[in-house]
Design an enzyme around this catalytic site. Structure first.
Site, PDB file in Angstrom:
ATOM      1  CE1 TYR A  99       1.119   1.168   4.263  1.00  0.00           C
ATOM      2  CE2 TYR A  99       0.943  -1.217   4.343  1.00  0.00           C
ATOM      3  CZ  TYR A  99       1.401  -0.033   4.878  1.00  0.00           C
ATOM      4  OH  TYR A  99       2.163  -0.051   6.011  1.00  0.00           O
ATOM      5  N   GLY A 100       2.174   1.085   0.044  1.00  0.00           N
ATOM      6  CA  GLY A 100       3.033   2.262   0.204  1.00  0.00           C
ATOM      7  C   GLY A 100       4.164   2.309  -0.794  1.00  0.00           C
ATOM      8  CB  THR A 101       7.749   3.041  -0.247  1.00  0.00           C
ATOM      9  OG1 THR A 101       8.039   1.956   0.642  1.00  0.00           O
ATOM     10  CG2 THR A 101       7.463   4.291   0.566  1.00  0.00           C
ATOM     11  CG  LEU A 102       7.394  -2.481  -0.728  1.00  0.00           C
ATOM     12  CD1 LEU A 102       6.840  -3.652   0.091  1.00  0.00           C
ATOM     13  CD2 LEU A 102       8.787  -2.822  -1.251  1.00  0.00           C
TER      14      LEU A 102
ATOM     15  CD  GLU B 152       8.562  -2.469   4.178  1.00  0.00           C
ATOM     16  OE1 GLU B 152       8.764  -1.507   4.922  1.00  0.00           O
ATOM     17  OE2 GLU B 152       8.290  -2.339   2.971  1.00  0.00           O
TER      18      GLU B 152
HETATM   19  N1  PCA Z   1       6.235  -0.349   2.305  1.00  0.00           N
HETATM   20  C1  PCA Z   1       5.243  -1.363   2.475  1.00  0.00           C
HETATM   21  C2  PCA Z   1       4.597  -1.004   3.759  1.00  0.00           C
HETATM   22  C3  PCA Z   1       4.746   0.456   3.841  1.00  0.00           C
HETATM   23  C4  PCA Z   1       5.804   0.784   2.892  1.00  0.00           C
HETATM   24  O1  PCA Z   1       6.208   1.870   2.579  1.00  0.00           O
HETATM   25  C5  PCA Z   1       4.262  -1.289   1.343  1.00  0.00           C
HETATM   26  O2  PCA Z   1       4.484  -0.593   0.344  1.00  0.00           O
HETATM   27  O3  PCA Z   1       3.210  -1.917   1.441  1.00  0.00           O
END
Ligand code: PCA
Length: 163
Positions: free
Chosen positions: A18-21, A93
């Site tokens: 949900y984030g930077t990935l 993470e």
């Molecule tokens: N990386 C993981 C969790 C939060 C983040 O930045 C992601 O993208 O889901």
């Protein structure tokens, strides 16, 4: 025979990012590397079946908080990841120190599916989000977007910014 399992191919776990990935975001270079090494396959865009708070913490780091019912339903991407790939994601993470905890989450496709698919995602570690989120409605996001990504400070840059 012990080797028989090898013929079944690598085991895959569904990971909701949900984030930077996600594609186009700061840590997608890792996701991309897993894809290139056959350790991850992009399955599509999904949302959490239930709502969760999604907040931006220090250094612009996004955190999904494992409090279903608060916040919004959050949009992201699902990947099928091999055990070898998971080790690298867990490392990024920092699950070993509880920065994030990889825990089950139900997701649904964005085309109106109603049956939740069992995936896992990186929720904020308990010690991390307490103090970051007031519990008031209104500060939670439904999606981590390019706007939030502008605030992101790379992991290796963080200590240098400390006073
Ligand atoms: N990386 C993981 C969790 C939060 C983040 O930045 C992601 O993208 O889901």
């Amino acid at each position: 025979m012990e080797n028989a399992t090898e013929n079944e191919g690598p085991k895959r776990r569904l990971i909701f990012t949900y984030g930077t990935l996600k594609r186009g975001f700061p840590n997608h270079n890792l996701t991309k590397d897993l894809i290139d090494n056959n350790d991850a396959v992009f399955l599509g865009n999904y949302s959490t079946q239930f709502s969760f708070p999604l907040i931006i913490g220090p250094y612009g780091v996004p955190y999904l908080i494992n409090l279903p019912g608060s916040g919004r339903r959050v949009r992201g991407e699902v990947y099928a990841v091999s055990d070898r790939g998971l080790i690298r994601l867990d490392e990024l993470e920092d699950t070993a120190v509880g920065h994030y905890d990889r825990l089950p989450v139900l997701v649904v496709g964005n085309d109106g599916d109603t049956v939740g698919i069992a995936a896992e995602c990186y929720f904020a570690g308990r010690g991390v989000w307490e103090g970051l989120w007031s519990g008031k409605d209104g500060e939670e996001l439904a999606e981590y977007t390019a706007r939030e990504a502008l605030k992101y400070v790379w992991k290796d840059q963080r200590s240098k910014r400390l006073p």
